[in-house]
Write a protein that holds these residues in place. Structure first.
Motif, PDB file in Angstrom:
ATOM      1  N   GLY A 117       0.813  -1.208   0.000  1.00  0.00           N
ATOM      2  CA  GLY A 117       0.000   0.000   0.000  1.00  0.00           C
ATOM      3  C   GLY A 117       0.849   1.260   0.000  1.00  0.00           C
ATOM      4  O   GLY A 117       2.088   1.206  -0.087  1.00  0.00           O
ATOM      5  N   PRO A 118       0.202   2.417   0.114  1.00  0.00           N
ATOM      6  CA  PRO A 118       0.941   3.684   0.034  1.00  0.00           C
ATOM      7  C   PRO A 118       1.879   3.885   1.206  1.00  0.00           C
ATOM      8  O   PRO A 118       1.585   3.488   2.329  1.00  0.00           O
ATOM      9  CB  PRO A 118      -0.168   4.745   0.021  1.00  0.00           C
ATOM     10  CG  PRO A 118      -1.330   4.078   0.692  1.00  0.00           C
ATOM     11  CD  PRO A 118      -1.239   2.637   0.312  1.00  0.00           C
ATOM     12  N   VAL A 119       3.008   4.493   0.927  1.00  0.00           N
ATOM     13  CA  VAL A 119       3.980   4.853   1.967  1.00  0.00           C
ATOM     14  C   VAL A 119       3.492   6.075   2.742  1.00  0.00           C
ATOM     15  O   VAL A 119       3.729   6.199   3.936  1.00  0.00           O
ATOM     16  CB  VAL A 119       5.357   5.138   1.336  1.00  0.00           C
ATOM     17  CG1 VAL A 119       6.315   5.748   2.353  1.00  0.00           C
ATOM     18  CG2 VAL A 119       5.940   3.865   0.744  1.00  0.00           C
ATOM     19  N   ALA A 120       2.806   6.962   2.035  1.00  0.00           N
ATOM     20  CA  ALA A 120       2.383   8.218   2.649  1.00  0.00           C
ATOM     21  C   ALA A 120       1.093   8.711   2.014  1.00  0.00           C
ATOM     22  O   ALA A 120       0.734   8.323   0.900  1.00  0.00           O
ATOM     23  CB  ALA A 120       3.467   9.276   2.494  1.00  0.00           C
ATOM     24  N   VAL A 121       0.407   9.564   2.768  1.00  0.00           N
ATOM     25  CA  VAL A 121      -0.740  10.309   2.247  1.00  0.00           C
ATOM     26  C   VAL A 121      -0.350  11.782   2.313  1.00  0.00           C
ATOM     27  O   VAL A 121      -0.072  12.310   3.383  1.00  0.00           O
ATOM     28  CB  VAL A 121      -2.008  10.046   3.071  1.00  0.00           C
ATOM     29  CG1 VAL A 121      -3.152  10.935   2.580  1.00  0.00           C
ATOM     30  CG2 VAL A 121      -2.399   8.572   3.010  1.00  0.00           C
ATOM     31  N   VAL A 122      -0.301  12.419   1.157  1.00  0.00           N
ATOM     32  CA  VAL A 122       0.126  13.815   1.065  1.00  0.00           C
ATOM     33  C   VAL A 122      -1.101  14.717   1.121  1.00  0.00           C
ATOM     34  O   VAL A 122      -2.031  14.572   0.324  1.00  0.00           O
ATOM     35  CB  VAL A 122       0.910  14.071  -0.236  1.00  0.00           C
ATOM     36  CG1 VAL A 122       1.320  15.535  -0.345  1.00  0.00           C
ATOM     37  CG2 VAL A 122       2.145  13.170  -0.297  1.00  0.00           C
ATOM     38  N   VAL A 123      -1.093  15.640   2.085  1.00  0.00           N
ATOM     39  CA  VAL A 123      -2.213  16.569   2.273  1.00  0.00           C
ATOM     40  C   VAL A 123      -1.705  17.983   1.996  1.00  0.00           C
ATOM     41  O   VAL A 123      -0.879  18.506   2.739  1.00  0.00           O
ATOM     42  CB  VAL A 123      -2.775  16.490   3.704  1.00  0.00           C
ATOM     43  CG1 VAL A 123      -3.945  17.460   3.862  1.00  0.00           C
ATOM     44  CG2 VAL A 123      -3.201  15.073   4.047  1.00  0.00           C
ATOM     45  N   ARG A 138       2.007  17.480  -7.174  1.00  0.00           N
ATOM     46  CA  ARG A 138       1.981  16.237  -7.961  1.00  0.00           C
ATOM     47  C   ARG A 138       3.346  15.933  -8.562  1.00  0.00           C
ATOM     48  O   ARG A 138       3.789  14.779  -8.607  1.00  0.00           O
ATOM     49  CB  ARG A 138       0.921  16.338  -9.064  1.00  0.00           C
ATOM     50  CG  ARG A 138      -0.507  16.176  -8.556  1.00  0.00           C
ATOM     51  CD  ARG A 138      -1.483  16.010  -9.702  1.00  0.00           C
ATOM     52  NE  ARG A 138      -1.598  17.222 -10.485  1.00  0.00           N
ATOM     53  CZ  ARG A 138      -2.489  18.176 -10.260  1.00  0.00           C
ATOM     54  NH1 ARG A 138      -3.348  18.055  -9.265  1.00  0.00           N
ATOM     55  NH2 ARG A 138      -2.529  19.250 -11.020  1.00  0.00           N
ATOM     56  N   GLN A 139       4.038  16.974  -9.037  1.00  0.00           N
ATOM     57  CA  GLN A 139       5.351  16.784  -9.627  1.00  0.00           C
ATOM     58  C   GLN A 139       6.340  16.227  -8.600  1.00  0.00           C
ATOM     59  O   GLN A 139       7.120  15.315  -8.891  1.00  0.00           O
ATOM     60  CB  GLN A 139       5.870  18.117 -10.192  1.00  0.00           C
ATOM     61  CG  GLN A 139       7.185  18.027 -10.959  1.00  0.00           C
ATOM     62  CD  GLN A 139       7.041  17.263 -12.258  1.00  0.00           C
ATOM     63  OE1 GLN A 139       5.950  17.195 -12.846  1.00  0.00           O
ATOM     64  NE2 GLN A 139       8.132  16.672 -12.721  1.00  0.00           N
ATOM     65  N   ALA A 140       6.310  16.783  -7.391  1.00  0.00           N
ATOM     66  CA  ALA A 140       7.214  16.313  -6.331  1.00  0.00           C
ATOM     67  C   ALA A 140       6.925  14.861  -5.976  1.00  0.00           C
ATOM     68  O   ALA A 140       7.849  14.065  -5.749  1.00  0.00           O
ATOM     69  CB  ALA A 140       7.092  17.202  -5.102  1.00  0.00           C
ATOM     70  N   VAL A 141       5.643  14.486  -5.923  1.00  0.00           N
ATOM     71  CA  VAL A 141       5.274  13.102  -5.609  1.00  0.00           C
ATOM     72  C   VAL A 141       5.785  12.163  -6.695  1.00  0.00           C
ATOM     73  O   VAL A 141       6.358  11.094  -6.403  1.00  0.00           O
ATOM     74  CB  VAL A 141       3.753  12.971  -5.439  1.00  0.00           C
ATOM     75  CG1 VAL A 141       3.346  11.496  -5.301  1.00  0.00           C
ATOM     76  CG2 VAL A 141       3.272  13.755  -4.228  1.00  0.00           C
ATOM     77  N   MET A 142       5.614  12.544  -7.969  1.00  0.00           N
ATOM     78  CA  MET A 142       6.073  11.699  -9.072  1.00  0.00           C
ATOM     79  C   MET A 142       7.592  11.552  -9.065  1.00  0.00           C
ATOM     80  O   MET A 142       8.127  10.455  -9.257  1.00  0.00           O
ATOM     81  CB  MET A 142       5.594  12.273 -10.409  1.00  0.00           C
ATOM     82  CG  MET A 142       4.114  12.082 -10.663  1.00  0.00           C
ATOM     83  SD  MET A 142       3.630  12.494 -12.358  1.00  0.00           S
ATOM     84  CE  MET A 142       4.022  14.245 -12.422  1.00  0.00           C
TER      85      MET A 142
END
Length: 308
Positions: A117-123, A138-142
């Motif tokens: 599953g996901p490592v983190a949830v970005v808020v 979104r760019q930083a997450v990618m």
């Protein structure tokens, strides 16, 4: 005296209080699931000591609502020294989870499962939508190449209307409580709800604006700080409809905008301004609500006592 088996005869015995049955039973406190993803608060704007203090207060509120929560802060314009970037915070969260798994395997822990599953949830620390800033998130997450979920912004929400009301009352621009029979000499009879993010942000702010108007019983109109003439145009509309004493209510957390822009907008509209929302308790609760909704867990509903 007490015997090895308990209190001596005749002494009172303290019995555990039975759980209250039925719908009035106090709910069990929610605790973060073991090895749950990290909540990573994505903070926009130029980092500063004030920005860091605000973000730390927000995550502190979230942690107090959900014990055991792994909450971290990543800056969109960080430097990875004093202010870690969102990308590096996500990478660190992934490395930490992998290390914990390897340690558990090495220690022979039974039933240990590989991370899934996901490592983190970005808020995003944003009250309303801002396409440019959200694109940056979104760019930083990618670029981190980490499995992370990205939530919506915090608003619109009734708790943000409550926060706006409180900030206006703190500035002496609105009654703190409509039920009390007193007047505020500087109370505004028209509110400009200032947002950033263009027309989409104005429309989203307008929803919270309707809730704020119901609380204050005065007209509220949203305008864009980043669109030339938007603030002045809305001020003119409010005055044309009979409002004489206007106030600017920033529909902003704070870090996403230069404070000088607010002062310039207030001068342009010829009115006083309240402070941005900042680390109001509702901000931390809403950030946590985005996190728990993303994971499909249900904490107690975040509610604020209405300010009448």
């Amino acid at each position: 005296m007490s015997s090895p088996t308990g209190p001596a005869s005749g002494l009172p015995v303290r019995m555990p209080r039975p759980r209250q049955p039925g719908r009035h039973r106090r709910p069990e406190p929610l605790v973060a699931p073991q090895d749950a993803p990290a909540l990573v608060l994505a903070v926009p704007g130029r980092p500063s000591a004030a920005t860091r203090g605000l973000a730390e207060e927000v995550v502190s509120i979230a942690r107090s609502e959900l014990p055991g929560l792994d909450a971290r802060i990543g800056y969109l314009d960080g430097d990875d020294a004093e202010f870690p970037t969102l990308q590096s915070v996500l990478t660190g969260a992934a490395e930490g989870r992998a290390a914990r798994y390897e340690q558990a395997v090495a220690a022979g822990v039974e039933g240990v499962k590989a991370p899934d599953g996901p490592v983190a949830v970005v808020v995003p620390l944003l009250a309303g939508p801002d396409s440019a800033l959200l694109r940056q998130v979104r760019q930083a997450v990618m670029e981190s190449r980490v499995a992370a979920d990205l939530t919506d912004v915090l608003g619109p929400h009734p708790l943000l209307a409550e926060a706006l009301h409180v900030r206006l009352s703190e500035a002496g621009l609105a009654r703190a409580d409509r039920a009390r029979l007193f007047t505020v000499a500087t109370a505004a009879d028209g509110i400009i709800l200032a947002s950033v993010g263009g027309e989409e942000a104005v429309q989203a702010a307008g929803i919270t604006g309707m809730l704020l108007a119901a609380r204050l019983a005065v007209p509220v109109m949203a305008a864009a700080l980043d669109q030339e003439g938007s603030i002045a145009s809305v001020a003119e509309q409010l005055r044309g409809s009979g409002s004489q004493q206007l106030a600017l209510a920033p529909y902003l957390i704070g870090p996403e905008i230069d404070g000088g822009l607010l002062a310039a907008a207030a001068e342009e509209a010829g009115c006083a301004t309240a402070e941005p929302l900042g680390p109001y308790p509702a901000i931390g609760k809403l950030a946590l609500a985005k996190y728990t909704t993303s994971l499909g867990i249900a904490p107690q509903q975040a509610q604020g006592a209405p300010v009448r």
